[in-house]
Motif scaffolding. Structure first.
Motif, short mmCIF file in Angstrom:
data_model
loop_
_atom_site.label_atom_id
_atom_site.label_comp_id
_atom_site.label_asym_id
_atom_site.label_seq_id
_atom_site.Cartn_x
_atom_site.Cartn_y
_atom_site.Cartn_z
N LYS A 1 0.95 -1.08 0.38
CA LYS A 1 0.00 -0.05 0.09
C LYS A 1 0.77 1.48 -0.20
O LYS A 1 2.15 1.07 0.33
N GLN A 2 0.14 2.24 0.19
CA GLN A 2 1.06 3.38 -0.12
C GLN A 2 0.88 3.85 0.64
O GLN A 2 -0.28 4.03 1.89
N LEU A 3 1.43 4.95 1.06
CA LEU A 3 2.00 5.81 2.58
C LEU A 3 2.03 6.98 2.49
O LEU A 3 2.72 7.47 1.09
N PHE A 4 0.99 7.69 3.60
CA PHE A 4 0.89 9.75 3.52
C PHE A 4 1.12 10.11 4.61
O PHE A 4 0.87 9.60 5.63
N LEU B 1 4.45 7.94 -0.40
CA LEU B 1 5.02 6.47 -0.74
C LEU B 1 4.47 5.61 -1.32
O LEU B 1 3.78 4.52 -0.77
N ASP B 2 5.09 5.56 -2.90
CA ASP B 2 4.13 4.25 -3.29
C ASP B 2 5.31 3.32 -3.39
O ASP B 2 5.88 3.42 -4.23
N PRO B 3 5.39 1.94 -3.32
CA PRO B 3 5.67 0.98 -3.50
C PRO B 3 5.37 0.49 -5.58
O PRO B 3 4.52 -0.35 -5.54
N THR C 1 11.06 -1.37 -3.02
CA THR C 1 10.95 0.39 -3.15
C THR C 1 9.76 0.77 -3.27
O THR C 1 9.10 0.84 -3.83
N TYR C 2 10.58 2.24 -2.53
CA TYR C 2 9.54 3.06 -2.64
C TYR C 2 9.97 4.59 -3.58
O TYR C 2 10.75 5.18 -3.37
#
Length: 418
Positions: free
Chosen positions: A288-291, A309-311, A316-317
């Motif tokens: 999942k993405q982190l905001f 932050l997008d894997p 790897t993000y």
């Protein structure tokens, strides 16, 4: 064993110690010890043994007796704070084991927990049938301890003594709000403030329950920023943050939690944010993405920067910074949520932001006052670049019908009509 003799006038003398073998007695005892016809009080206390290390700090504690779980725990917490001049043998500091019997009677009443409320206020409980929790049922103290330590960055000029800690008492009221906190044990004013930042702005909690009704509950939070919890120094945090922003990507270690990952790659952003969200906005097999929402930088100094932050590869993000522009003054993120704005089956990211502006307001003197204003920014997925990194862009279409809506629920309701 500690004994208080009755003088026959309903008064008890100061306690004195009588050597006894180990006992598991956990209650007060009454007996006529001096055979004068009056009952005397026998009070067990925990016999303690502490080992001081070569630096004078308490290294290990053992209790040889018990009074009650609450008293025993508090006694151990207090003894852990002791600092000694280390023992010496042949001129060298050495570890030394100390045996002693602390007394809770005959020397004035000890401080009590929970704190005594002012006259006229409801009582405060330390032990209840149901402790306060977050709305999702999560226990309060572990989460507060984890968040406080993960958000703590130590100034370069501050010294953190070994085995140091802060003890904070929070009172959760019957309506679930935290009515402030008190630091019972300190390290230094700067460190105290940094560690307890945000405790006064906790979200509403589920209140504690006792005998089927909500009650006020005191919670004792212990923060130990040493050992495995040792904080980053300001200079090191700035170096790690700058490196991640310049690279535009971050490598996550296998098994690393979100908090540990972000503290390692974006420590300043994590320390400054109240908004950390994990969401599968862009479907991905890598997670999942982190905001994170932080104070804006550069030309957006009065706005908010939204870090995504997008894997896009294993562990790897890609990092992209979306600017939530200011609305005329300092502008903050109020809510972050996802809606299919144009009903095409794909979710857009919506950022509801708030700004307090000077307006003509009906005050006591019919003068100027400040009023909150709201706007919503929309961001879309814009494919990927040549390296495969996902790209996001702001949707600049004018949507005046979203202005001045103060909640995500109101925005969702209006979007259903368009």
């Amino acid at each position: 064993m500690w004994v208080r003799l009755n003088d026959g006038q309903a008064r008890f003398e100061l306690a004195y110690h009588v050597t006894t073998p180990f006992t598991g007695l956990e209650e007060l005892g009454l007996a006529d010890l001096d055979r004068d016809g009056w009952l005397d009080i026998l009070s067990p206390v925990p016999a303690a043994a502490a080992r001081a290390d070569r630096h004078g700090a308490v290294e290990r504690l053992e209790l040889g007796g018990q009074i009650s779980p609450g008293v025993d725990s508090t006694m151990l917490d207090t003894l852990r704070c002791l600092r000694f001049v280390p023992g010496r043998l042949h001129g060298r500091p050495v570890r030394v084991t100390l045996h002693f019997s602390p007394t809770l009677s005959g020397q004035g009443p000890p401080q009590t927990f929970p704190p005594t409320p002012p006259p006229g206020e409801d009582p405060i409980y330390a032990e209840v049938e149901q402790m306060p929790t977050f709305a999702n049922g999560e226990a309060i103290l572990p989460r507060l301890r984890r968040e406080a330590l993960s958000h703590f960055i130590l100034p370069d000029n501050e010294h953190l003594p070994p085995h140091s800690r802060i003890v904070v008492v929070l009172v959760v009221d019957k309506d679930g709000h935290v009515r402030g906190y008190r630091v019972e044990e300190h390290i230094s004013p700067t460190i105290d403030v940094a560690l307890t930042a945000g405790l006064g702005n906790l979200q509403k909690l589920v209140p504690g329950q006792h005998q089927g009704r909500p009650v006020r509950v005191a919670l004792r939070l212990i923060l130990e920023p040493t050992g495995a919890n040792a904080p980053l120094r300001q200079t090191e945090a700035e170096r790690l943050e700058a490196h991640t922003r310049q690279q535009g990507l971050a490598q996550r270690r296998p098994g690393e939690t979100d908090a540990h990952f972000l503290r390692r790659v974006l420590p300043l952003s994590l320390a400054a944010t109240d908004h950390l969200l994990t969401y599968a906005w862009r479907p991905s097999t890598f997670g999942k993405q982190l905001f994170l929402a932080t104070r804006g930088q550069g030309e957006n100094v009065y706005g908010t920067d939204l870090l995504v932050l997008d894997p896009y590869r294993p562990n790897t993000y890609a990092l992209q910074i979306l600017a939530l522009g200011d609305m005329g003054d300092l502008t903050n993120l109020e809510s972050l949520f996802f809606v299919d704005v144009d009903h095409d089956g794909r979710l857009e990211l919506l950022a509801l932001k708030e700004c307090s502006l000077k307006d003509v307001a009906w005050t006591d003197k019919h003068g100027y006052g400040h009023a909150p204003h709201y706007a919503t920014d929309v961001f879309r997925l814009a494919g990927t670049d040549r390296t495969g990194r996902p790209q996001y862009r702001q949707d600049t279409m004018a949507r005046p019908y979203l202005d001045e809506l103060s909640t995500a629920a109101e925005v969702r309701q209006v979007l259903r009509k368009y």
